[in-house]
Write a protein that holds these residues in place. Structure first.
Motif, PDB file in Angstrom:
ATOM      1  N   ARG A  48       0.860  -1.173   0.000  1.00 33.42           N
ATOM      2  CA  ARG A  48       0.000   0.000   0.000  1.00 33.42           C
ATOM      3  C   ARG A  48       0.906   1.236   0.000  1.00 33.42           C
ATOM      4  O   ARG A  48       1.912   1.271   0.702  1.00 33.42           O
ATOM      5  CB  ARG A  48      -0.905   0.044   1.234  1.00 33.42           C
ATOM      6  CG  ARG A  48      -1.884  -1.101   1.343  1.00 33.42           C
ATOM      7  CD  ARG A  48      -2.968  -1.021   0.305  1.00 33.42           C
ATOM      8  NE  ARG A  48      -3.982  -2.051   0.514  1.00 33.42           N
ATOM      9  CZ  ARG A  48      -3.929  -3.264   0.003  1.00 33.42           C
ATOM     10  NH1 ARG A  48      -2.880  -3.601  -0.748  1.00 33.42           N
ATOM     11  NH2 ARG A  48      -4.887  -4.139   0.230  1.00 33.42           N
ATOM     12  N   TYR A  49       0.560   2.235  -0.796  1.00 31.72           N
ATOM     13  CA  TYR A  49       1.354   3.459  -0.764  1.00 31.72           C
ATOM     14  C   TYR A  49       0.510   4.597  -0.216  1.00 31.72           C
ATOM     15  O   TYR A  49      -0.719   4.586  -0.277  1.00 31.72           O
ATOM     16  CB  TYR A  49       1.923   3.794  -2.141  1.00 31.72           C
ATOM     17  CG  TYR A  49       0.908   4.133  -3.207  1.00 31.72           C
ATOM     18  CD1 TYR A  49       0.534   5.457  -3.460  1.00 31.72           C
ATOM     19  CD2 TYR A  49       0.342   3.139  -3.998  1.00 31.72           C
ATOM     20  CE1 TYR A  49      -0.383   5.768  -4.455  1.00 31.72           C
ATOM     21  CE2 TYR A  49      -0.571   3.438  -4.992  1.00 31.72           C
ATOM     22  CZ  TYR A  49      -0.927   4.757  -5.218  1.00 31.72           C
ATOM     23  OH  TYR A  49      -1.837   5.075  -6.199  1.00 31.72           O
ATOM     24  N   SER A  50       1.199   5.589   0.340  1.00 30.19           N
ATOM     25  CA  SER A  50       0.539   6.675   1.051  1.00 30.19           C
ATOM     26  C   SER A  50       0.776   7.994   0.335  1.00 30.19           C
ATOM     27  O   SER A  50       1.901   8.330  -0.044  1.00 30.19           O
ATOM     28  CB  SER A  50       1.075   6.755   2.491  1.00 30.19           C
ATOM     29  OG  SER A  50       0.507   7.843   3.174  1.00 30.19           O
ATOM     30  N   TYR A  54      -4.717  10.451   1.073  1.00 36.37           N
ATOM     31  CA  TYR A  54      -5.010   9.082   0.647  1.00 36.37           C
ATOM     32  C   TYR A  54      -3.932   8.161   1.222  1.00 36.37           C
ATOM     33  O   TYR A  54      -2.963   7.804   0.550  1.00 36.37           O
ATOM     34  CB  TYR A  54      -5.041   8.980  -0.877  1.00 36.37           C
ATOM     35  CG  TYR A  54      -6.066   9.875  -1.514  1.00 36.37           C
ATOM     36  CD1 TYR A  54      -7.397   9.493  -1.598  1.00 36.37           C
ATOM     37  CD2 TYR A  54      -5.703  11.130  -2.012  1.00 36.37           C
ATOM     38  CE1 TYR A  54      -8.349  10.322  -2.169  1.00 36.37           C
ATOM     39  CE2 TYR A  54      -6.652  11.975  -2.585  1.00 36.37           C
ATOM     40  CZ  TYR A  54      -7.969  11.559  -2.661  1.00 36.37           C
ATOM     41  OH  TYR A  54      -8.905  12.387  -3.226  1.00 36.37           O
ATOM     42  N   PRO A  55      -4.075   7.762   2.494  1.00 38.38           N
ATOM     43  CA  PRO A  55      -2.984   7.056   3.176  1.00 38.38           C
ATOM     44  C   PRO A  55      -2.885   5.568   2.862  1.00 38.38           C
ATOM     45  O   PRO A  55      -1.925   4.933   3.257  1.00 38.38           O
ATOM     46  CB  PRO A  55      -3.325   7.265   4.656  1.00 38.38           C
ATOM     47  CG  PRO A  55      -4.814   7.397   4.678  1.00 38.38           C
ATOM     48  CD  PRO A  55      -5.191   8.087   3.392  1.00 38.38           C
ATOM     49  N   SER A  56      -3.864   4.984   2.180  1.00 41.80           N
ATOM     50  CA  SER A  56      -3.821   3.544   1.940  1.00 41.80           C
ATOM     51  C   SER A  56      -4.320   3.241   0.527  1.00 41.80           C
ATOM     52  O   SER A  56      -5.471   2.859   0.320  1.00 41.80           O
ATOM     53  CB  SER A  56      -4.674   2.806   2.975  1.00 41.80           C
ATOM     54  OG  SER A  56      -4.584   1.414   2.811  1.00 41.80           O
ATOM     55  N   CYS A  57      -3.439   3.397  -0.460  1.00 36.94           N
ATOM     56  CA  CYS A  57      -3.800   3.155  -1.861  1.00 36.94           C
ATOM     57  C   CYS A  57      -3.247   1.796  -2.309  1.00 36.94           C
ATOM     58  O   CYS A  57      -2.141   1.410  -1.941  1.00 36.94           O
ATOM     59  CB  CYS A  57      -3.226   4.258  -2.756  1.00 36.94           C
ATOM     60  SG  CYS A  57      -3.777   5.923  -2.323  1.00 36.94           S
ATOM     61  N   HIS A 145      -9.590   6.453   6.469  1.00 43.79           N
ATOM     62  CA  HIS A 145      -8.739   6.587   5.280  1.00 43.79           C
ATOM     63  C   HIS A 145      -8.304   8.003   4.938  1.00 43.79           C
ATOM     64  O   HIS A 145      -7.264   8.183   4.338  1.00 43.79           O
ATOM     65  CB  HIS A 145      -9.432   5.974   4.059  1.00 43.79           C
ATOM     66  CG  HIS A 145     -10.879   6.337   3.912  1.00 43.79           C
ATOM     67  ND1 HIS A 145     -11.302   7.535   3.411  1.00 43.79           N
ATOM     68  CD2 HIS A 145     -11.991   5.635   4.213  1.00 43.79           C
ATOM     69  CE1 HIS A 145     -12.626   7.557   3.398  1.00 43.79           C
ATOM     70  NE2 HIS A 145     -13.073   6.421   3.884  1.00 43.79           N
ATOM     71  N   HIS A 146      -9.003   9.069   5.298  1.00 42.34           N
ATOM     72  CA  HIS A 146      -8.520  10.384   4.884  1.00 42.34           C
ATOM     73  C   HIS A 146      -9.056  11.495   5.793  1.00 42.34           C
ATOM     74  O   HIS A 146     -10.065  11.320   6.488  1.00 42.34           O
ATOM     75  CB  HIS A 146      -8.915  10.683   3.434  1.00 42.34           C
ATOM     76  CG  HIS A 146     -10.389  10.921   3.260  1.00 42.34           C
ATOM     77  ND1 HIS A 146     -11.281   9.903   3.069  1.00 42.34           N
ATOM     78  CD2 HIS A 146     -11.121  12.065   3.246  1.00 42.34           C
ATOM     79  CE1 HIS A 146     -12.503  10.395   2.936  1.00 42.34           C
ATOM     80  NE2 HIS A 146     -12.433  11.709   3.042  1.00 42.34           N
ATOM     81  N   TRP A 197       1.885   7.102  14.333  1.00 39.36           N
ATOM     82  CA  TRP A 197       0.474   6.993  13.919  1.00 39.36           C
ATOM     83  C   TRP A 197      -0.408   7.774  14.883  1.00 39.36           C
ATOM     84  O   TRP A 197      -0.286   7.641  16.106  1.00 39.36           O
ATOM     85  CB  TRP A 197       0.036   5.535  13.879  1.00 39.36           C
ATOM     86  CG  TRP A 197      -1.376   5.362  13.374  1.00 39.36           C
ATOM     87  CD1 TRP A 197      -1.767   5.175  12.095  1.00 39.36           C
ATOM     88  CD2 TRP A 197      -2.565   5.394  14.168  1.00 39.36           C
ATOM     89  NE1 TRP A 197      -3.139   5.078  12.020  1.00 39.36           N
ATOM     90  CE2 TRP A 197      -3.666   5.213  13.280  1.00 39.36           C
ATOM     91  CE3 TRP A 197      -2.829   5.569  15.526  1.00 39.36           C
ATOM     92  CZ2 TRP A 197      -4.980   5.194  13.717  1.00 39.36           C
ATOM     93  CZ3 TRP A 197      -4.149   5.556  15.964  1.00 39.36           C
ATOM     94  CH2 TRP A 197      -5.199   5.366  15.063  1.00 39.36           C
ATOM     95  N   ASN A 217      -1.486   8.228   9.042  1.00 38.03           N
ATOM     96  CA  ASN A 217      -1.866   6.819   8.959  1.00 38.03           C
ATOM     97  C   ASN A 217      -0.696   5.905   8.620  1.00 38.03           C
ATOM     98  O   ASN A 217      -0.892   4.809   8.095  1.00 38.03           O
ATOM     99  CB  ASN A 217      -2.968   6.641   7.909  1.00 38.03           C
ATOM    100  CG  ASN A 217      -3.905   5.493   8.250  1.00 38.03           C
ATOM    101  OD1 ASN A 217      -3.944   5.041   9.390  1.00 38.03           O
ATOM    102  ND2 ASN A 217      -4.641   5.020   7.274  1.00 38.03           N
ATOM    103  N   VAL A 218       0.505   6.349   8.909  1.00 37.05           N
ATOM    104  CA  VAL A 218       1.709   5.560   8.645  1.00 37.05           C
ATOM    105  C   VAL A 218       2.318   5.128   9.969  1.00 37.05           C
ATOM    106  O   VAL A 218       2.610   5.961  10.828  1.00 37.05           O
ATOM    107  CB  VAL A 218       2.736   6.374   7.830  1.00 37.05           C
ATOM    108  CG1 VAL A 218       4.000   5.542   7.615  1.00 37.05           C
ATOM    109  CG2 VAL A 218       2.146   6.802   6.501  1.00 37.05           C
TER     110      VAL A 218
END
Length: 366
Positions: A48-50, A54-57, A145-146, A197, A217-218
């Motif tokens: 997943r990239y941040s 949009y922290p969880s794509c 998520h955002h 986090w 969210n990381v």
């Protein structure tokens, strides 16, 4: 369009960086990760990239990779955070292939590489176990998520979804602030490992809903693993998941709840959480029984005041005030019954003659 960015990839407590160009593919990225991170195997992790807001794509296919590069180019971003979520651990996984050998064999064109592996996109579906049973909790990962996300149910809905999100992602959190107007949560590894986090949400006075104001969210702590037993699975979470079941089947037993959670959510809960969760669900469906009985006194007084001539009797056990029975007869019904007495008297007087004419009805009536 030449786009080259720096990917900062974090797995457990380690972070590595590498460049992602327009020529890079998902196979290249997966190979790099498996070679650099010890014990990581294809089929045992997801990516997943941040991005800001949009922290969880998803990063699973070559099209996902192209979309990520395009977005970074448009946003003028020079780097991206990529998170590796370990699903099973290298010691537990016994797949049909080893990532390093297969990738090298594919590049060399050796015959040991199967036709399914030759297609680069075939690697992507193996980031999750194909044999894993779908769980009803899979969607919980999308609950937080955002920034700007709204929760119409207020603080209660936000707290419930936050607990479910933590359960699915695989981490614990602590409340740094928690009331009806604001909720601040931090990772439980904040003190031990300095995990950054954090989420902060507060009530919007205009609409009454809860809104996420800030979100990091990381996780920078040790890799997260979804566990079958978690401190985040509390009775209120259990209640929110079984309230519809209790409405249909009030006699549902705690043991049945425990088995259903294991089968449908892959989560082990204690007997206490199952029992107390059921009680909370019953309270949600039927209301507070003690408060309902307390309202009987008010109801009796209200009937006598608004309907003169009514008879209301509330009986309780002496000494403990436990409810026994409640009788009510409205004044209007009592007054109307007076006009029914002559009719009933006539019926009673004519009943013997009626039975003589129709003797077969005597056995049916008496």
């Amino acid at each position: 369009m030449e786009v080259c960015v720096i990917a900062k990839c974090t797995y457990k407590s380690e972070t590595m960086m590498f460049s992602v160009s327009s020529e890079s593919s998902m196979v290249d990225i997966l190979k790099t990760l498996c070679l650099r991170f010890k014990g990581l195997q294809l089929g045992c992790f997801t990516l997943r990239y941040s991005l800001p807001s949009y922290p969880s794509c998803f990063l699973e296919t070559d099209s996902d990779l192209d979309m990520m590069r395009t977005f970074l180019f448009v946003s003028n971003e020079k780097s991206v955070d990529i998170l590796v979520k370990d699903l099973c651990g290298s010691s537990e996984y016994s797949g049909d292939f080893c990532v390093n050998k297969e990738l090298i064999a594919c590049e060399k064109g050796e015959s040991s590489c199967s036709s399914t592996v030759e297609d680069r996109n075939e690697f992507l579906g193996r980031s999750k176990r194909a044999s894993a049973k779908p769980l009803l909790s899979n969607e919980w990962e999308t609950y937080i998520h955002h920034v700007g996300q709204k929760f119409d149910g207020g603080a209660e809905e936000f707290r419930l979804k936050l607990c479910k999100y933590a359960l699915e992602v695989g981490f614990n959190f602590l409340y740094a602030g928690n009331d009806k107007k604001r909720v601040v949560a931090i990772c439980s590894n904040k003190k031990l490992e300095g995990c950054s986090w954090r989420v902060y949400a507060s009530r919007c006075e205009a609409t009454g809903c809860f809104v996420i104001r800030t979100l990091n969210n990381v996780h920078t702590c040790v890799g997260r693993i979804r566990e079958s037993k978690s401190k985040m699975m509390k009775s209120r979470v259990v209640s929110s998941l079984i309230v519809d079941r209790i409405r249909v089947k009030p006699e549902l037993k705690p043991v049945e709840i425990i088995h259903e959670f294991k089968d449908y959510y892959g989560i082990d809960i204690s007997y206490y959480h199952a029992w107390f969760g059921k009680e909370l669900a019953k309270l949600n469906v039927h209301g507070d029984e003690s408060k309902s009985f307390n309202e009987l006194v008010w109801y009796a007084d209200a009937v006598k005041e608004t309907n003169p001539g009514s008879l209301c009797t509330l009986e309780c056990e002496a000494g403990i005030n436990r409810f026994r029975r409640f009788f009510v007869s409205f004044g209007g019904c009592i007054a109307g019954f007076q006009y029914c007495i002559p009719l009933l008297s006539s019926v009673i007087l004519l009943l013997p003659d009626f039975l003589m004419v129709f003797p077969f009805l005597q056995s049916a009536l008496f």
